[in-house]
Design an enzyme around this catalytic site. Structure first.
Site, PDB file in Angstrom:
ATOM      1  N   SER A   1       0.851  -1.200   0.000  1.00 51.68           N
ATOM      2  CA  SER A   1       0.000   0.000   0.000  1.00 51.68           C
ATOM      3  C   SER A   1       0.878   1.239   0.000  1.00 51.68           C
ATOM      4  O   SER A   1       1.977   1.239   0.587  1.00 51.68           O
ATOM      5  CB  SER A   1      -0.878   0.012   1.252  1.00 51.68           C
ATOM      6  OG  SER A   1      -1.546   1.256   1.366  1.00 51.68           O
TER       7      SER A   1
ATOM      8  N   TYR B   1      -1.761  -0.268  10.246  1.00 50.05           N
ATOM      9  CA  TYR B   1      -1.909  -0.777   8.874  1.00 50.05           C
ATOM     10  C   TYR B   1      -0.711  -0.347   8.017  1.00 50.05           C
ATOM     11  O   TYR B   1      -0.112  -1.165   7.306  1.00 50.05           O
ATOM     12  CB  TYR B   1      -3.215  -0.244   8.270  1.00 50.05           C
ATOM     13  CG  TYR B   1      -3.369  -0.499   6.791  1.00 50.05           C
ATOM     14  CD1 TYR B   1      -3.735  -1.760   6.319  1.00 50.05           C
ATOM     15  CD2 TYR B   1      -3.161   0.511   5.852  1.00 50.05           C
ATOM     16  CE1 TYR B   1      -3.876  -1.995   4.949  1.00 50.05           C
ATOM     17  CE2 TYR B   1      -3.301   0.291   4.496  1.00 50.05           C
ATOM     18  CZ  TYR B   1      -3.665  -0.971   4.049  1.00 50.05           C
ATOM     19  OH  TYR B   1      -3.807  -1.199   2.698  1.00 50.05           O
TER      20      TYR B   1
HETATM   21  P1  NAD Z   1     -11.291  -5.914  -0.066  1.00 52.54           P
HETATM   22  O1  NAD Z   1     -11.768  -5.754   1.323  1.00 52.54           O
HETATM   23  O2  NAD Z   1     -12.215  -5.616  -1.188  1.00 52.54           O
HETATM   24  O3  NAD Z   1     -10.674  -7.362  -0.262  1.00 52.54           O
HETATM   25  C1  NAD Z   1      -9.840  -7.926   0.704  1.00 52.54           C
HETATM   26  C2  NAD Z   1      -9.822  -9.410   0.550  1.00 52.54           C
HETATM   27  O4  NAD Z   1      -9.000  -9.984   1.583  1.00 52.54           O
HETATM   28  C3  NAD Z   1     -11.200 -10.018   0.688  1.00 52.54           C
HETATM   29  O5  NAD Z   1     -11.368 -11.026  -0.269  1.00 52.54           O
HETATM   30  C4  NAD Z   1     -11.163 -10.610   2.096  1.00 52.54           C
HETATM   31  O6  NAD Z   1     -12.007 -11.712   2.260  1.00 52.54           O
HETATM   32  C5  NAD Z   1      -9.710 -11.029   2.210  1.00 52.54           C
HETATM   33  N1  NAD Z   1      -9.299 -11.202   3.603  1.00 52.54           N
HETATM   34  C6  NAD Z   1      -9.198 -10.245   4.557  1.00 52.54           C
HETATM   35  N2  NAD Z   1      -8.841 -10.809   5.735  1.00 52.54           N
HETATM   36  C7  NAD Z   1      -8.704 -12.139   5.519  1.00 52.54           C
HETATM   37  C8  NAD Z   1      -8.362 -13.252   6.329  1.00 52.54           C
HETATM   38  N3  NAD Z   1      -8.076 -13.136   7.649  1.00 52.54           N
HETATM   39  N4  NAD Z   1      -8.337 -14.473   5.771  1.00 52.54           N
HETATM   40  C9  NAD Z   1      -8.628 -14.626   4.468  1.00 52.54           C
HETATM   41  N5  NAD Z   1      -8.958 -13.622   3.644  1.00 52.54           N
HETATM   42  C10 NAD Z   1      -8.999 -12.389   4.166  1.00 52.54           C
HETATM   43  O7  NAD Z   1      -9.993  -4.991  -0.164  1.00 52.54           O
HETATM   44  P2  NAD Z   1      -9.088  -4.515  -1.403  1.00 52.54           P
HETATM   45  O8  NAD Z   1      -9.173  -3.040  -1.426  1.00 52.54           O
HETATM   46  O9  NAD Z   1      -9.358  -5.301  -2.612  1.00 52.54           O
HETATM   47  O10 NAD Z   1      -7.655  -4.884  -0.786  1.00 52.54           O
HETATM   48  C11 NAD Z   1      -6.799  -5.856  -1.344  1.00 52.54           C
HETATM   49  C12 NAD Z   1      -5.385  -5.523  -0.906  1.00 52.54           C
HETATM   50  O11 NAD Z   1      -5.045  -4.229  -1.417  1.00 52.54           O
HETATM   51  C13 NAD Z   1      -5.215  -5.444   0.615  1.00 52.54           C
HETATM   52  O12 NAD Z   1      -4.001  -6.049   0.978  1.00 52.54           O
HETATM   53  C14 NAD Z   1      -5.174  -3.955   0.888  1.00 52.54           C
HETATM   54  O13 NAD Z   1      -4.439  -3.642   2.032  1.00 52.54           O
HETATM   55  C15 NAD Z   1      -4.503  -3.460  -0.393  1.00 52.54           C
HETATM   56  N6  NAD Z   1      -4.761  -2.031  -0.650  1.00 52.54           N
HETATM   57  C16 NAD Z   1      -5.999  -1.573  -0.946  1.00 52.54           C
HETATM   58  C17 NAD Z   1      -6.180  -0.207  -1.164  1.00 52.54           C
HETATM   59  C18 NAD Z   1      -7.513   0.372  -1.486  1.00 52.54           C
HETATM   60  O14 NAD Z   1      -7.648   1.608  -1.472  1.00 52.54           O
HETATM   61  N7  NAD Z   1      -8.539  -0.414  -1.777  1.00 52.54           N
HETATM   62  C19 NAD Z   1      -5.099   0.653  -1.082  1.00 52.54           C
HETATM   63  C20 NAD Z   1      -3.851   0.141  -0.772  1.00 52.54           C
HETATM   64  C21 NAD Z   1      -3.678  -1.211  -0.573  1.00 52.54           C
END
Ligand code: NAD
Length: 247
Positions: free
Chosen positions: A142, A156
């Protein structure tokens, strides 16, 4: 690259977008991992299959190493050829300053984003070594790792800083085996993660602040992930690519 692509957290957001585009990028088999959202995982799997790929829906709570181990035993039974990993699953916790970062909360964030991701990478490397076909890993970090996320969620941000450093060492260790390790750092991306962290309006407030003037999409992250995984990025390892609109 053809072969078997493991995507953690593929029931939603960036993981789901990556799975939906994976067949187009040459991956014939996709592990659609999920934690709790079976409906989301099934929806992702049906898109993979509608594009001619084979999807395998698998559950594991990434804070439970035994569940990760069991999932990888099932993946091994599939006799994978070349393997790719998108180490994507992650969580944010509610907006809070340092005083409110309880040990329980920090353990949950670190347990998922760091310990879970490291164990998934470890199991993947064992699998890659077992099948001897090399492979490629992309960790989903991130922009928070650079920004620090003061007064929002510094736990985080710290977890993603750890993932960045893990990516560097992992890439160094695996390079002699022809396995590449990279990461992307998404910025403000339109997914459900903000609502899950108690800030459903986060992108309404902040979405226009990056230099490009808008939030990013899960598909834009998926493009970067699939490129880094592929042979088109054959000379990239130890790279951490910002997908953050300049933020
Ligand atoms: P999201 O919430 O849409 O998806 C997250 C996924 O992780 C889901 O499928 C959820 O079920 C899974 N997950 C979470 N905890 C879990 C656990 N304990 N066991 C198994 N599965 C688990 O979020 P996203 O935005 O698609 O995020 C995906 C990645 O991108 C993450 O690592 C997040 O930190 C990173 N990210 C997202 C953003 C953003 O703005 N959306 C920005 C920077 C980084």
């Amino acid at each position: 690259m053809s072969g078997l692509l493991i995507i953690t957290g593929a029931s939603a957001g960036i993981g789901a977008a990556t799975a939906r585009m994976a067949v187009f990028s040459g991956w014939s088999r996709v592990i659609v991992h999920y934690g709790k959202d079976l409906d989301g995982a099934n929806e992702t799997a049906s898109v993979v299959e509608s594009m001619g790929g084979q999807a395998y829906v698998m559950a594991a709570d990434l804070t439970k190493p035994k569940q990760i181990e069991k999932m990888f035993a099932k993946i091994s039974d599939l006799k994978p050829g070349p393997i790719g990993l998108v180490n994507n699953a992650g969580i944010v916790a509610p907006k809070a300053g340092i005083a409110d970062l309880t040990p329980e909360r920090v353990a949950q964030v670190m347990g998922t984003n760091v310990l879970g991701a490291i164990e998934v990478a470890r199991q993947t490397v064992l699998l890659m070594r077992g099948w001897g076909n090399g492979g490629s890993i992309v960790n989903v970090s991130s922009a928070a790792a650079r920004l620090g996320s003061a007064n929002e969620y510094i736990d985080y941000a710290a977890s993603k800083g750890a993932l960045d450093t893990f990516t560097l060492g992992l890439a160094d260790e695996l390079a002699p085996e022809g396995i590449r390790g990279n990461a992307i750092r998404p910025g403000l991306i339109e997914t459900g993660i903000h609502g899950k962290g108690g800030q459903p309006d986060r992108l309404d407030r902040l979405g226009a602040t990056p230099p490009l003037g808008r939030p990013g999409t899960a598909d834009e992250c998926a493009e970067a992930i699939l490129w880094l995984l592929s042979e088109r990025a054959s000379y990239c390892t130890r790279s951490i690519l910002d997908v953050s609109g300049g933020r």
